[in-house]
Design a protein around this motif. Structure first.
Motif, short mmCIF file in Angstrom:
data_model
loop_
_atom_site.label_atom_id
_atom_site.label_comp_id
_atom_site.label_asym_id
_atom_site.label_seq_id
_atom_site.Cartn_x
_atom_site.Cartn_y
_atom_site.Cartn_z
N LEU A 1 37.83 -20.39 -12.65
CA LEU A 1 38.00 -21.84 -12.68
C LEU A 1 36.73 -22.54 -13.14
O LEU A 1 36.78 -23.48 -13.93
N ALA A 2 35.58 -22.06 -12.68
CA ALA A 2 34.30 -22.66 -13.07
C ALA A 2 34.03 -22.47 -14.56
O ALA A 2 33.58 -23.40 -15.24
N LYS A 3 34.30 -21.28 -15.07
CA LYS A 3 34.09 -21.03 -16.50
C LYS A 3 34.93 -21.95 -17.36
O LYS A 3 34.44 -22.56 -18.31
N SER A 4 36.21 -22.06 -17.03
CA SER A 4 37.07 -22.93 -17.83
C SER A 4 36.71 -24.40 -17.61
O SER A 4 36.81 -25.21 -18.52
N GLY A 5 36.26 -24.73 -16.41
CA GLY A 5 35.87 -26.11 -16.10
C GLY A 5 34.64 -26.55 -16.86
O GLY A 5 34.55 -27.71 -17.29
N VAL A 6 33.68 -25.66 -17.03
CA VAL A 6 32.47 -25.99 -17.80
C VAL A 6 32.85 -26.29 -19.24
O VAL A 6 32.36 -27.26 -19.83
N ASN A 7 33.73 -25.49 -19.80
CA ASN A 7 34.20 -25.76 -21.16
C ASN A 7 34.94 -27.10 -21.23
O ASN A 7 34.80 -27.84 -22.19
N ALA A 8 35.72 -27.41 -20.20
CA ALA A 8 36.45 -28.68 -20.18
C ALA A 8 35.48 -29.86 -20.08
O ALA A 8 35.72 -30.91 -20.68
N ILE A 9 34.39 -29.68 -19.35
CA ILE A 9 33.37 -30.74 -19.26
C ILE A 9 32.74 -30.98 -20.63
O ILE A 9 32.55 -32.12 -21.06
N VAL A 10 32.44 -29.91 -21.33
CA VAL A 10 31.85 -30.02 -22.67
C VAL A 10 32.82 -30.70 -23.62
O VAL A 10 32.43 -31.54 -24.44
N GLN A 11 34.11 -30.38 -23.51
CA GLN A 11 35.13 -30.98 -24.38
C GLN A 11 35.54 -32.37 -23.93
O GLN A 11 36.43 -32.98 -24.51
N LYS A 12 34.92 -32.85 -22.85
CA LYS A 12 35.13 -34.21 -22.31
C LYS A 12 36.53 -34.43 -21.73
O LYS A 12 36.99 -35.54 -21.63
N SER A 13 37.17 -33.35 -21.29
CA SER A 13 38.47 -33.51 -20.65
C SER A 13 38.37 -33.35 -19.13
O SER A 13 39.37 -33.43 -18.44
N GLU A 14 37.16 -33.13 -18.62
CA GLU A 14 36.93 -32.93 -17.19
C GLU A 14 35.57 -33.51 -16.81
O GLU A 14 34.67 -33.56 -17.65
N THR A 15 35.45 -33.94 -15.57
CA THR A 15 34.15 -34.43 -15.07
C THR A 15 33.58 -33.39 -14.12
O THR A 15 34.30 -32.52 -13.61
N ALA A 16 32.28 -33.49 -13.87
CA ALA A 16 31.63 -32.56 -12.95
C ALA A 16 32.23 -32.69 -11.56
O ALA A 16 32.52 -31.70 -10.89
N ARG A 17 32.44 -33.93 -11.11
CA ARG A 17 33.03 -34.16 -9.78
C ARG A 17 34.44 -33.59 -9.72
O ARG A 17 34.84 -32.99 -8.71
#
Length: 160
Positions: free
Chosen positions: A83-99
């Motif tokens: 989940l963290a690996k995919s989440g970091v990519n989503a943060i970079v792609q601006k579809s997810e926030t750190a929180r």
């Protein structure tokens, strides 16, 4: 001569293109390093005592440890890592926030700890206590403890 130390690292492969802005990515990822997720039992003093006794056992009362938080976290590591690996990519792609990522990690960890709580089978109850209780199931009557399992996202202290 000392042995070479094995290290293990997990990496999230982030694709940086001409559209992504590296300082912006670093700022967003830095926000991740300033917070952490804690998973455990939350509640009143009685609930904390019951959780502590189940987690670590009690020599005085003759109760063996039936770790549900520690073992649940261990069982959740692979899913949380993915989940963290995919989440970091989503943060970079601006579809997810750190929180949002931290909240997702907390929810996943909480669900795995609750699932582990429901599956605890060892060590078994003493025959005397099982007879008095009416069944041999462990932690079944601890619905309050099960309901107290939760997570929180807090700022890290004293680091960086």
């Amino acid at each position: 001569m000392s042995k070479a130390r094995r290290t293990r690292s997990r990496r999230a492969n982030v694709e940086v293109t001409e559209v992504t802005y590296l300082p912006d990515i670093l700022r967003k990822l830095e926000e991740l390093t300033k917070h952490e997720v804690h998973i455990g039992a939350s509640g009143d003093q009685e609930t904390a005592m019951i959780a502590g006794i189940h987690e670590y056992g009690s020599l005085k009362a003759g109760i063996p440890a039936r770790s549900f938080i520690g073992t649940g976290k261990k069982k959740a590591q692979a899913a949380i890592s993915k989940l963290a690996k995919s989440g970091v990519n989503a943060i970079v792609q601006k579809s997810e926030t750190a929180r949002g990522l931290l909240e997702s990690i907390g929810q996943e960890g909480e669900s795995r700890v609750v699932k582990n709580f429901d599956k605890i089978r060892t060590p078994s109850l003493s025959p005397l206590y099982a007879r008095r209780k009416g069944n041999g199931k462990i932690l079944v009557q601890e619905q309050k403890l099960r309901d107290s399992i939760t997570f929180i996202v807090i700022p890290k202290k004293g680091r960086r």
